[in-house]
Design a protein around this motif. Structure first.
Motif, PDB file in Angstrom:
ATOM      1  N   GLU A  22      -5.892   5.141   8.425  1.00 55.67           N
ATOM      2  CA  GLU A  22      -6.429   6.434   8.027  1.00 55.67           C
ATOM      3  C   GLU A  22      -6.198   6.611   6.520  1.00 55.67           C
ATOM      4  OE1 GLU A  22      -8.627   8.869   8.859  1.00 55.67           O
ATOM      5  OE2 GLU A  22      -7.994   8.351  10.886  1.00 55.67           O
ATOM      6  N   GLU A  23      -5.058   6.122   6.070  1.00 58.76           N
ATOM      7  CA  GLU A  23      -4.660   6.365   4.683  1.00 58.76           C
ATOM      8  C   GLU A  23      -5.501   5.585   3.676  1.00 58.76           C
ATOM      9  OE1 GLU A  23      -0.702   7.192   2.847  1.00 58.76           O
ATOM     10  OE2 GLU A  23      -0.629   4.996   2.775  1.00 58.76           O
ATOM     11  N   VAL A  24      -5.764   4.314   3.972  1.00 58.11           N
ATOM     12  CA  VAL A  24      -6.503   3.496   3.010  1.00 58.11           C
ATOM     13  C   VAL A  24      -7.909   4.058   2.769  1.00 58.11           C
ATOM     14  CG1 VAL A  24      -7.460   1.213   2.561  1.00 58.11           C
ATOM     15  CG2 VAL A  24      -5.113   1.432   3.383  1.00 58.11           C
ATOM     16  N   PRO A  25      -8.678   4.314   3.815  1.00 60.92           N
ATOM     17  CA  PRO A  25      -9.988   4.918   3.527  1.00 60.92           C
ATOM     18  C   PRO A  25      -9.888   6.290   2.877  1.00 60.92           C
ATOM     19  CG  PRO A  25      -9.668   4.600   5.900  1.00 60.92           C
ATOM     20  CD  PRO A  25      -8.542   3.926   5.221  1.00 60.92           C
ATOM     21  N   ARG A  26      -8.851   7.039   3.195  1.00 68.63           N
ATOM     22  CA  ARG A  26      -8.717   8.342   2.544  1.00 68.63           C
ATOM     23  C   ARG A  26      -8.517   8.176   1.043  1.00 68.63           C
ATOM     24  NH1 ARG A  26      -4.943  10.865   5.619  1.00 68.63           N
ATOM     25  NH2 ARG A  26      -3.458   9.480   4.613  1.00 68.63           N
ATOM     26  N   LYS A  27      -7.681   7.233   0.675  1.00 65.02           N
ATOM     27  CA  LYS A  27      -7.486   6.987  -0.753  1.00 65.02           C
ATOM     28  C   LYS A  27      -8.775   6.481  -1.395  1.00 65.02           C
ATOM     29  CE  LYS A  27      -2.512   6.016  -0.840  1.00 65.02           C
ATOM     30  NZ  LYS A  27      -1.475   4.942  -0.981  1.00 65.02           N
ATOM     31  N   LEU A  28      -9.489   5.646  -0.670  1.00 65.58           N
ATOM     32  CA  LEU A  28     -10.769   5.166  -1.191  1.00 65.58           C
ATOM     33  C   LEU A  28     -11.729   6.329  -1.401  1.00 65.58           C
ATOM     34  CD1 LEU A  28     -11.430   1.887   0.813  1.00 65.58           C
ATOM     35  CD2 LEU A  28     -11.214   2.109  -1.657  1.00 65.58           C
TER      36      LEU A  28
ATOM     37  N   ALA B 136      -0.378  -9.164  10.366  1.00 63.99           N
ATOM     38  CA  ALA B 136      -1.044  -9.569   9.119  1.00 63.99           C
ATOM     39  C   ALA B 136      -1.990  -8.461   8.657  1.00 63.99           C
ATOM     40  CB  ALA B 136      -1.812 -10.870   9.330  1.00 63.99           C
ATOM     41  N   PHE B 137      -2.678  -7.900   9.612  1.00 63.88           N
ATOM     42  CA  PHE B 137      -3.608  -6.807   9.321  1.00 63.88           C
ATOM     43  C   PHE B 137      -2.857  -5.643   8.680  1.00 63.88           C
ATOM     44  CE2 PHE B 137      -5.972  -2.999  10.598  1.00 63.88           C
ATOM     45  CZ  PHE B 137      -7.242  -3.338  10.204  1.00 63.88           C
ATOM     46  N   GLU B 138      -1.738  -5.321   9.280  1.00 63.60           N
ATOM     47  CA  GLU B 138      -0.955  -4.202   8.758  1.00 63.60           C
ATOM     48  C   GLU B 138      -0.460  -4.494   7.337  1.00 63.60           C
ATOM     49  OE1 GLU B 138       2.001  -2.843  11.457  1.00 63.60           O
ATOM     50  OE2 GLU B 138       2.859  -1.392  10.050  1.00 63.60           O
ATOM     51  N   LYS B 139      -0.027  -5.710   7.090  1.00 64.46           N
ATOM     52  CA  LYS B 139       0.450  -6.056   5.739  1.00 64.46           C
ATOM     53  C   LYS B 139      -0.669  -5.900   4.724  1.00 64.46           C
ATOM     54  CE  LYS B 139       4.397  -9.090   6.566  1.00 64.46           C
ATOM     55  NZ  LYS B 139       4.186  -9.442   8.009  1.00 64.46           N
ATOM     56  N   MET B 140      -1.853  -6.333   5.104  1.00 69.99           N
ATOM     57  CA  MET B 140      -2.971  -6.205   4.164  1.00 69.99           C
ATOM     58  C   MET B 140      -3.280  -4.736   3.891  1.00 69.99           C
ATOM     59  SD  MET B 140      -5.599  -9.331   4.888  1.00 69.99           S
ATOM     60  CE  MET B 140      -5.399  -9.693   6.630  1.00 69.99           C
ATOM     61  N   LEU B 141      -3.212  -3.929   4.935  1.00 71.85           N
ATOM     62  CA  LEU B 141      -3.433  -2.497   4.718  1.00 71.85           C
ATOM     63  C   LEU B 141      -2.404  -1.940   3.743  1.00 71.85           C
ATOM     64  CD1 LEU B 141      -4.279  -1.052   8.257  1.00 71.85           C
ATOM     65  CD2 LEU B 141      -5.778  -1.138   6.273  1.00 71.85           C
ATOM     66  N   GLU B 142      -1.170  -2.418   3.879  1.00 73.29           N
ATOM     67  CA  GLU B 142      -0.123  -1.924   2.976  1.00 73.29           C
ATOM     68  C   GLU B 142      -0.415  -2.330   1.538  1.00 73.29           C
ATOM     69  OE1 GLU B 142       3.374  -3.470   4.809  1.00 73.29           O
ATOM     70  OE2 GLU B 142       3.458  -1.860   6.309  1.00 73.29           O
ATOM     71  N   ILE B 143      -0.879  -3.570   1.362  1.00 68.57           N
ATOM     72  CA  ILE B 143      -1.237  -4.012   0.015  1.00 68.57           C
ATOM     73  C   ILE B 143      -2.352  -3.138  -0.551  1.00 68.57           C
ATOM     74  CG2 ILE B 143      -2.310  -5.889  -1.296  1.00 68.57           C
ATOM     75  CD1 ILE B 143      -0.806  -7.844   0.571  1.00 68.57           C
ATOM     76  N   MET B 144      -3.379  -2.924   0.265  1.00 68.83           N
ATOM     77  CA  MET B 144      -4.496  -2.097  -0.202  1.00 68.83           C
ATOM     78  C   MET B 144      -4.015  -0.703  -0.551  1.00 68.83           C
ATOM     79  SD  MET B 144      -7.596  -3.148   2.354  1.00 68.83           S
ATOM     80  CE  MET B 144      -7.848  -4.860   2.799  1.00 68.83           C
ATOM     81  N   SER B 145      -3.179  -0.176   0.304  1.00 67.21           N
ATOM     82  CA  SER B 145      -2.690   1.176   0.054  1.00 67.21           C
ATOM     83  C   SER B 145      -1.940   1.239  -1.269  1.00 67.21           C
ATOM     84  CB  SER B 145      -1.798   1.621   1.209  1.00 67.21           C
ATOM     85  OG  SER B 145      -1.367   2.944   0.997  1.00 67.21           O
ATOM     86  N   SER B 146      -1.126   0.221  -1.537  1.00 65.73           N
ATOM     87  CA  SER B 146      -0.382   0.279  -2.793  1.00 65.73           C
ATOM     88  C   SER B 146      -1.294  -0.027  -3.979  1.00 65.73           C
ATOM     89  CB  SER B 146       0.831  -0.664  -2.750  1.00 65.73           C
ATOM     90  OG  SER B 146       0.413  -1.996  -2.881  1.00 65.73           O
ATOM     91  N   ASN B 147      -2.326  -0.830  -3.772  1.00 66.87           N
ATOM     92  CA  ASN B 147      -3.312  -1.048  -4.835  1.00 66.87           C
ATOM     93  C   ASN B 147      -3.958   0.261  -5.280  1.00 66.87           C
ATOM     94  OD1 ASN B 147      -3.002  -3.810  -4.927  1.00 66.87           O
ATOM     95  ND2 ASN B 147      -4.768  -4.252  -3.621  1.00 66.87           N
ATOM     96  N   LEU B 148      -4.044   1.194  -4.355  1.00 71.34           N
ATOM     97  CA  LEU B 148      -4.752   2.445  -4.636  1.00 71.34           C
ATOM     98  C   LEU B 148      -3.804   3.548  -5.070  1.00 71.34           C
ATOM     99  CD1 LEU B 148      -7.264   2.382  -1.657  1.00 71.34           C
ATOM    100  CD2 LEU B 148      -7.601   1.580  -3.990  1.00 71.34           C
ATOM    101  N   GLU B 149      -2.536   3.195  -5.163  1.00 66.88           N
ATOM    102  CA  GLU B 149      -1.536   4.200  -5.569  1.00 66.88           C
ATOM    103  C   GLU B 149      -1.892   4.759  -6.933  1.00 66.88           C
ATOM    104  OE1 GLU B 149       1.267   6.243  -3.737  1.00 66.88           O
ATOM    105  OE2 GLU B 149       0.358   4.412  -2.969  1.00 66.88           O
ATOM    106  N   ASP B 150      -1.973   6.062  -7.015  1.00 69.83           N
ATOM    107  CA  ASP B 150      -2.237   6.776  -8.288  1.00 69.83           C
ATOM    108  C   ASP B 150      -3.213   6.048  -9.190  1.00 69.83           C
ATOM    109  OD1 ASP B 150      -0.629   9.000  -7.793  1.00 69.83           O
ATOM    110  OD2 ASP B 150       1.146   7.780  -8.180  1.00 69.83           O
TER     111      ASP B 150
END
Lengths: 150, 150
Positions: A22-28, B136-150
């Motif tokens: 939910e978070e990744v697309p929200r940030k996108l 693995a999927f979850e790790k990638m989501l975490e990377i993406m999420s941090s890529n989008l940080e601020d």
DNA sequence: GCTTTACTGTAAGATATATTACAGTATGGG
DNA sequence: CCCATACTGTAATATATCTTACAGTAAAGC
């Protein structure tokens, strides 16, 4: 307002992944909103322009399916885009029920810039991931999507 | 209304993955909505109950951060939950600005059923995926999420 | 202590979208 | 051809959320 990931207490492990999902697309969405706002457009308006560009003469019902919103809502979006001279409703030949949607020059000159904005966001979100990782990721998303089919 | 995936013409490859990244959580939201509706709750109301359960005495501002909505919106949600006797605003000791949120019995008896509903949805969305794939999927989501940080 | 600054919740208004009902139009079966 | 049915867009209304401004309260600096 900054968010907080779910803790590990009451929640199942899967809550965690759904949270991220939910978070990744929200940030996108947030980044896209910021980009489109520079041009005075909402994300939905921008997506609408993209689909009309790809398929000139599109009807509102078709556009609604692409945008995943209801026909009534598309009506509003097109009202706005028409008022701003981005889009034109043209009578369709042979069917007086429908409107054929077409871009006006003002929109067409804008699209390359929007394309660049999107590509910049894509580069950012996928950075640090190998090509194979990305394609594995995409395959898993496809599986999940079909798991949730009807 | 059924959606349509983006074609390959005008769009970059990454458009595809972003589409799926939007579609999967949307389908999940839809399933959660259907589940919570059985209990006369919206998804947001249900999530609010979950967080108050985990942290009794939570303030509205804290809840807003968890739910990723604004404080004003949380106010409305709590109004509804309070009216339906799921939740109670209690005065906080030593700080007269804030409300301490607490579940009422009516909500507590409901939570196990909602938990089961959620688990059923999780099983479904992840079916056909191996444990290692999911992590693995979850790790990638975490990377993406941090890529989008601020 | 006072004053300034920050925090918490609420009110009012705006916006986006959904839902329902409908009028106009098309289409297909008899 | 006519009728029943389906489709398209719109209007009216409802809902969720956001934004902005604010009043009340707390905390921090001087």
């Amino acid at each position: 307002m900054k968010s907080i990931a779910p803790g590990k207490g009451y929640l199942t492990g899967a809550d965690e992944i759904v949270f991220l999902l939910e978070e990744v697309p929200r940030k996108l969405r947030k980044l896209f909103d910021a980009s489109t706002a520079k041009f005075g457009l909402s994300r939905t308006q921008w997506r609408a322009l993209g689909y009309i560009y790809r398929t000139p003469g599109l009807t509102q019902t078709e556009l609604a399916r692409h945008l995943e919103i209801e026909r009534a809502s598309v009506g509003h979006v097109i009202d706005q885009l028409e008022k701003a001279a981005f889009v034109e409703r043209r009578a369709a030949v042979g069917n007086r029920r429908i409107w054929a949607l077409h871009l006006l020059p003002k929109a067409i000159t804008l699209l390359p810039s929007l394309r660049r904005e999107a590509d910049r966001i894509y580069d950012r979100v996928l950075s640090g991931l190998a090509k194979e990782q990305v394609s594995a990721f995409e395959k898993m998303l496809e599986i999940m999507s079909s798991n949730l089919e009807d």
